[in-house]
Every structure is written in structure tokens, then in C-alpha cells.
Design a protein around this motif. Structure first.
Motif, mmCIF file in Angstrom:
data_model
loop_
_atom_site.group_PDB
_atom_site.id
_atom_site.type_symbol
_atom_site.label_atom_id
_atom_site.label_comp_id
_atom_site.label_asym_id
_atom_site.label_seq_id
_atom_site.Cartn_x
_atom_site.Cartn_y
_atom_site.Cartn_z
ATOM 1 N N ARG A 173 0.913 -1.150 0.057
ATOM 2 C CA ARG A 173 -0.108 -0.076 0.107
ATOM 3 C C ARG A 173 0.842 1.248 -0.072
ATOM 4 O O ARG A 173 1.910 1.439 0.401
ATOM 5 N N PRO A 174 0.233 2.328 -0.431
ATOM 6 C CA PRO A 174 1.020 3.700 -0.360
ATOM 7 C C PRO A 174 1.361 3.960 1.035
ATOM 8 O O PRO A 174 0.541 3.566 1.969
ATOM 9 N N GLY A 175 2.036 5.052 1.262
ATOM 10 C CA GLY A 175 2.287 5.467 2.600
ATOM 11 C C GLY A 175 1.144 6.022 3.171
ATOM 12 O O GLY A 175 0.261 6.532 2.610
ATOM 13 N N PHE A 176 1.106 6.423 4.669
ATOM 14 C CA PHE A 176 -0.009 7.061 5.218
ATOM 15 C C PHE A 176 -0.418 8.384 4.752
ATOM 16 O O PHE A 176 -1.286 8.728 4.353
ATOM 17 N N PHE A 177 0.749 9.163 4.629
ATOM 18 C CA PHE A 177 0.562 10.509 4.262
ATOM 19 C C PHE A 177 -0.225 10.645 2.590
ATOM 20 O O PHE A 177 -1.144 11.080 2.404
ATOM 21 N N THR A 178 0.086 9.732 1.758
ATOM 22 C CA THR A 178 -0.236 9.835 0.453
ATOM 23 C C THR A 178 -1.680 8.906 0.223
ATOM 24 O O THR A 178 -2.524 9.657 -0.265
ATOM 25 N N GLU A 179 -2.062 8.408 1.458
ATOM 26 C CA GLU A 179 -3.534 7.874 1.680
ATOM 27 C C GLU A 179 -4.415 8.999 1.980
ATOM 28 O O GLU A 179 -5.397 9.119 1.622
ATOM 29 N N PHE A 180 -3.830 9.684 2.924
ATOM 30 C CA PHE A 180 -4.465 10.729 3.613
ATOM 31 C C PHE A 180 -4.849 11.835 2.327
ATOM 32 O O PHE A 180 -5.955 12.338 2.288
ATOM 33 N N VAL A 181 -3.843 12.196 1.874
ATOM 34 C CA VAL A 181 -3.899 13.142 0.529
ATOM 35 C C VAL A 181 -5.061 12.530 -0.536
ATOM 36 O O VAL A 181 -5.666 13.286 -0.793
ATOM 37 N N ASP A 182 -4.951 11.440 -0.586
ATOM 38 C CA ASP A 182 -6.063 10.705 -1.391
ATOM 39 C C ASP A 182 -7.584 10.897 -0.947
ATOM 40 O O ASP A 182 -8.387 11.188 -1.776
ATOM 41 N N GLY A 183 -7.677 10.982 0.289
ATOM 42 C CA GLY A 183 -8.722 11.062 1.046
ATOM 43 C C GLY A 183 -9.292 12.399 0.662
ATOM 44 O O GLY A 183 -10.474 13.139 0.422
ATOM 45 N N VAL A 184 -8.363 13.395 0.838
ATOM 46 C CA VAL A 184 -8.525 15.067 0.440
ATOM 47 C C VAL A 184 -8.798 15.188 -0.753
ATOM 48 O O VAL A 184 -9.725 15.949 -1.161
ATOM 49 N N ARG A 185 -8.128 14.509 -1.662
ATOM 50 C CA ARG A 185 -8.550 14.432 -3.067
ATOM 51 C C ARG A 185 -10.028 14.254 -3.430
ATOM 52 O O ARG A 185 -10.578 14.702 -4.195
ATOM 53 N N GLU A 186 -10.379 13.069 -2.719
ATOM 54 C CA GLU A 186 -11.778 12.550 -2.700
ATOM 55 C C GLU A 186 -12.711 13.707 -2.314
ATOM 56 O O GLU A 186 -13.944 14.013 -3.121
ATOM 57 N N ALA A 187 -12.584 14.482 -0.969
ATOM 58 C CA ALA A 187 -13.274 15.226 -0.579
ATOM 59 C C ALA A 187 -13.478 16.381 -1.645
ATOM 60 O O ALA A 187 -14.596 17.061 -1.798
ATOM 61 N N ARG A 188 -12.501 16.826 -2.377
ATOM 62 C CA ARG A 188 -12.442 17.942 -3.183
ATOM 63 C C ARG A 188 -13.124 17.748 -4.615
ATOM 64 O O ARG A 188 -13.587 18.485 -5.279
ATOM 65 N N ARG A 189 -13.698 16.348 -4.830
ATOM 66 C CA ARG A 189 -14.127 16.085 -5.879
ATOM 67 C C ARG A 189 -15.819 16.273 -6.026
ATOM 68 O O ARG A 189 -16.663 16.287 -6.664
ATOM 69 N N HIS A 190 -15.952 16.809 -4.292
ATOM 70 C CA HIS A 190 -17.606 16.956 -4.008
ATOM 71 C C HIS A 190 -17.599 18.344 -3.693
ATOM 72 O O HIS A 190 -17.341 18.934 -2.594
ATOM 73 N N PRO A 191 -17.934 19.388 -4.755
ATOM 74 C CA PRO A 191 -18.119 20.920 -4.319
ATOM 75 C C PRO A 191 -19.017 21.000 -3.170
ATOM 76 O O PRO A 191 -18.767 22.051 -2.213
ATOM 77 N N TRP A 192 -20.086 20.291 -3.257
ATOM 78 C CA TRP A 192 -21.037 20.621 -1.972
ATOM 79 C C TRP A 192 -20.496 20.256 -0.643
ATOM 80 O O TRP A 192 -20.826 20.892 0.248
ATOM 81 N N PHE A 193 -19.673 19.122 -0.496
ATOM 82 C CA PHE A 193 -18.855 19.055 0.545
ATOM 83 C C PHE A 193 -17.914 19.883 1.060
ATOM 84 O O PHE A 193 -17.916 20.070 2.196
ATOM 85 N N LEU A 194 -17.018 20.389 0.225
ATOM 86 C CA LEU A 194 -16.147 21.703 0.492
ATOM 87 C C LEU A 194 -17.023 22.927 1.078
ATOM 88 O O LEU A 194 -16.670 23.350 2.103
ATOM 89 N N ALA A 195 -17.910 23.169 0.291
ATOM 90 C CA ALA A 195 -18.630 24.281 0.732
ATOM 91 C C ALA A 195 -19.482 24.111 1.982
ATOM 92 O O ALA A 195 -19.387 25.070 2.883
ATOM 93 N N GLY A 196 -20.040 23.061 2.287
ATOM 94 C CA GLY A 196 -20.847 22.736 3.441
ATOM 95 C C GLY A 196 -19.606 22.514 4.574
ATOM 96 O O GLY A 196 -20.247 23.209 5.776
ATOM 97 N N LEU A 197 -18.466 21.824 4.322
ATOM 98 C CA LEU A 197 -17.670 21.913 5.383
ATOM 99 C C LEU A 197 -16.894 23.273 5.894
ATOM 100 O O LEU A 197 -16.892 23.574 7.020
ATOM 101 N N ALA A 198 -16.840 24.330 4.998
ATOM 102 C CA ALA A 198 -16.496 25.530 5.143
ATOM 103 C C ALA A 198 -17.696 26.424 5.823
ATOM 104 O O ALA A 198 -17.165 27.005 7.017
ATOM 105 N N ALA A 199 -18.642 25.890 5.705
ATOM 106 C CA ALA A 199 -19.949 26.835 6.446
ATOM 107 C C ALA A 199 -20.014 26.322 7.625
ATOM 108 O O ALA A 199 -20.235 27.073 8.679
ATOM 109 N N LEU A 200 -20.032 24.834 8.065
ATOM 110 C CA LEU A 200 -19.984 24.307 9.395
ATOM 111 C C LEU A 200 -18.953 24.751 10.234
ATOM 112 O O LEU A 200 -19.011 25.206 11.335
ATOM 113 N N THR A 201 -17.561 24.725 9.716
ATOM 114 C CA THR A 201 -16.478 25.166 10.363
ATOM 115 C C THR A 201 -16.179 26.641 10.859
ATOM 116 O O THR A 201 -16.203 27.010 12.063
ATOM 117 N N ALA A 202 -17.023 27.369 9.834
ATOM 118 C CA ALA A 202 -17.089 28.867 10.096
ATOM 119 C C ALA A 202 -18.304 28.997 11.364
ATOM 120 O O ALA A 202 -17.971 29.995 12.166
#
Length: 375
Positions: A173-202
Motif C-alpha cells: 500500500r502507499p504510505g500514510f500521508f499519500t493515503e490521507f492526501v488521496d482522501g482529501v482529493r476525494e473530498a475535493r471531488r464534491h463541491p457541495w462537501f467543501l462548501a458545506g464543511l467550510a460553512a459548518l467550520t465557520a
């Protein structure tokens, strides 16, 4: 129950002078640090291995740390802090794994009801745990209560059902950091998720943090009673419970917009603390905030379980918990100096604007109407 009871048990230990105020602060801080440190790590582990196994080991971490904490409290701050950090890590490890395990156990048409049921359990526990802990403290000692928390963690480790996904593969398997970045990349694939997460965080980093600091002061200085503080906090939980019951059955035609509108209801809380209104309006604002946060949370979790690639669900969920609730302590740390410098009125006004504006901005993001990019 274990999660919500622990801070009150440690608080009771401070009341009976087993712990000093400084020691209590240290234990709560390292518990939060353990939680935040474990969330991203176990998001990767839960996608790499069986989610059920991660839930098991995270529960066992809490169960094994409890007797160590019971021994350390009042005797060794270093030992108690290490145990509190491990217990916090167990909680942080469990969150993304349990979120992903829910998607394995529950079929998609029933997931919104399942997430609402989880929320109802959490809110009922929020109401019950402090009073139950206080009653038990009348007849048993603090170490005994901590051992009881360990028993609850053991139940949490053993009871959940086995999931359907198997991903323990002998292939490299790839390293831990690579897999975590892959998860971030999956999150970026969903505009609604990024926008909603930014609103919730704010909303959490500004409104939630500001009201947590200002509400006790307003209750004392404006209304000259602690009853407003107690009533407002209870009202928030009751509102959240009602919100979970409503959203467990309600299927709005635009679930994303309905969820973001619910999140925006939190803006009425800093607004009610800003204005010299009757305390009933303050309590009502907290009811609306609790109602709205669950009208947001349940569709949000359901959409994440539905839209995110199953093999990356735990990593995306860990990013959700890390960004939204992970920044809450930062908001709490910054709000007090901001109030001291600019005054409570200015800070509450800014927080109210952010709480209304952030969800409105998120609603304009592509795919936010239904929390889905599917046609």
C-alpha cells in the motif's frame, strides 16, 4: 455515555479537590489533543482495514485507559494525562470508523433514519449523562466512576455488528500521508462537501465559540441569574432532539438547501445575546439553533455516506470531524481576547453575520441544492 460522562467526572474530582483547576484543564486539553491526533490517523486505518476492527480497538483503548486514569487522578498528573490522551484518541479513532461502518451496516434508503437515530441517542445521552453522573457521585467515588466509564467503552467496543467490507490485502500500500492526501482529493471531488464543511467550520469556530464564552457572562451580568445559562443549554439539546426526530421522517425536495438553512439558524443565538431581549427569546434562539444543527447534520452525514467513494469514506469523514470540531478549541482560544479587545457587542455582531452568511454562500456552490452532483 462514556464520552459525555468523563468531563463531568473530572469536574467532580476538581470540586472535591482531588484535582486542581490547572490539573483539570490539563486533562481536558490532552484528551482533546488525543482526539484530534487520532482522527486523521484512524481515518486512514479504517479505510485500509476493517472498520469494525478499528471500532473494536478504539473502544478497547478507552476501556484500558480508564483504570489507569482512575489510578492517576490525584496521584500522578503525568500518568493521568497519558491515560486521558489515550482515551481521547480512542474517541477520535472511533468517530470516522463508526461513520463508515454505519454505511456498511445500513442500506442506503434507511441511512437518514439511522443517522437520525444515532443523533437522538447522542442528544438523550447529553441530557442524561451529567445528571446521572452527579447522582452516582453521591454513592461511589471518582475512581469507581472512571472504572464505570471503562466498562462503557468496553461495551462500545464489543456490541457493534460486523460490517460487510473486507479490505485487508497483502498487496503493498502507499504510505500514510499519500493515503490521507488521496482522501482529501476525494473530498475535493464534491463541491457541495467543501462548501458545506467550510460553512459548518465557520459557524462552529465563530458562533458556537462566541456564545460559549459570552452566554455565561450575559446570564450573570444582564439577567443576574444562572438560570438563563442552564435553560439555554438545555434548550439547545431539546431543540436538537426535536430536529433529529423531524429529519428522521422529513425528506425535503432540496435537502442540501434545507440543511444549510438549518445551519444558518445558529445566527439567532449571537443575535439574541447581542440585543437586550427577554430571556425567553434567548432560550428560543437556542431551541432554533439545536433544531437547525440536526436538520443540517443528519442529511450531511447521509449524503457523505452516499456520495463519497466507499473505500475512502472514513478518510473523508475524518477530514469532516478534524476541520469542523477540531477548530472549535481554536475559536474558543481566540474569542476571549477578541472580546477583551473589541468588546462583546462587536464580536457577537460579526459572529451573527458569519453564521447567516456562511451557509448562504455555501448554498450557491454547485451541487449544494441536493448535496449531490448526480443528475
Amino acid at each position: 455515555m462514556a464520552t459525555w460522562a468523563l468531563p463531568f467526572i473530572l469536574g467532580l474530582a476538581a470540586l472535591d479537590r482531588t484535582l486542581t483547576a490547572v490539573e483539570l484543564g490539563v486533562l481536558l486539553a490532552v484528551r482533546t489533543a488525543g482526539f484530534l491526533g487520532a482522527v486523521p490517523v484512524c481515518g486512514v486505518l479504517a479505510d485500509r482495514h476493517s472498520r469494525r476492527r478499528v471500532v473494536l480497538w478504539s473502544g478497547l483503548m478507552g476501556a484500558l485507559a480508564a483504570p489507569v486514569l482512575a489510578v492517576g487522578v490525584g496521584r500522578s498528573l503525568l500518568l493521568a494525562a497519558a491515560a486521558a490522551a489515550v482515551m481521547g484518541a480512542g474517541q477520535g479513532a472511533c468517530r470516522p470508523a463508526f461513520q463508515a461502518l454505519t454505511a456498511e451496516v445500513v442500506a442506503e434508503p434507511q441511512r437518514q433514519q439511522a443517522n437520525a437515530a444515532i443523533t437522538i441517542a447522542v442528544r438523550v445521552t447529553t441530557l442524561v449523562a451529567p445528571s446521572l453522573t452527579a447522582l452516582l457521585a453521591l454513592i461511589v467515588s471518582t475512581p469507581a466512576l472512571l472504572l464505570g466509564v471503562g466498562g462503557l467503552w468496553l461495551l462500545a467496543a464489543l456490541i457493534p455488528p460486523t460490517g460487510t467490507r473486507r479490505c485487508d490485502e497483502p498487496a503493498p500500500r502507499p504510505g500514510f500521508f499519500t493515503e490521507f492526501v488521496d482522501g482529501v482529493r476525494e473530498a475535493r471531488r464534491h463541491p457541495w462537501f467543501l462548501a458545506g464543511l467550510a460553512a459548518l467550520t465557520a459557524v462552529i469556530a465563530t458562533g458556537y465559540s462566541a456564545t460559549g464564552v459570552v452566554l455565561p457572562l450575559v446570564s450573570r451580568d444582564r439577567y443576574h441569574t444562572e438560570a438563563v445559562l442552564a435553560a439555554a443549554m438545555t434548550a439547545y439539546t431539546v431543540g436538537a432532539l426535536v430536529g433529529a426526530l423531524v429529519i428522521g421522517r422529513w425528506r425535503p425536495p432540496a435537502p442540501g438547501w434545507a440543511a444549510l438553512a438549518g445551519l444558518a439558524l445558529y445566527g439567532f443565538v449571537p443575535l439574541s445575546l447581542l440585543l437586550p431581549v427577554h430571556p425567553i427569546l434567548v432560550v428560543s434562539a437556542y431551541v432554533l439553533a439545536g433544531l437547525g444543527i440536526e436538520i443540517f447534520n443528519v442529511p450531511w452525514f447521509t449524503a457523505t455516506q452516499r456520495e463519497v467513494e466507499p473505500a475512502k469514506l472514513a478518510r473523508v469523514s475524518s477530514l469532516d470531524f478534524l476541520m469542523s470540531y477540531g477548530l472549535a478549541p481554536v475559536g474558543l482560544a481566540l474569542i476571549a481576547p477578541a472580546i477583551a479587545h473589541f468588546g462583546a457587542t462587536a464580536v457577537l455582531a460579526v459572529c451573527a453575520v458569519v453564521c447567516f452568511a456562511a451557509p448562504a454562500a455555501a448554498a450557491m456552490a454547485p451541487s449544494s441544492r441536493r448535496f449531490s452532483a448526480r443528475p
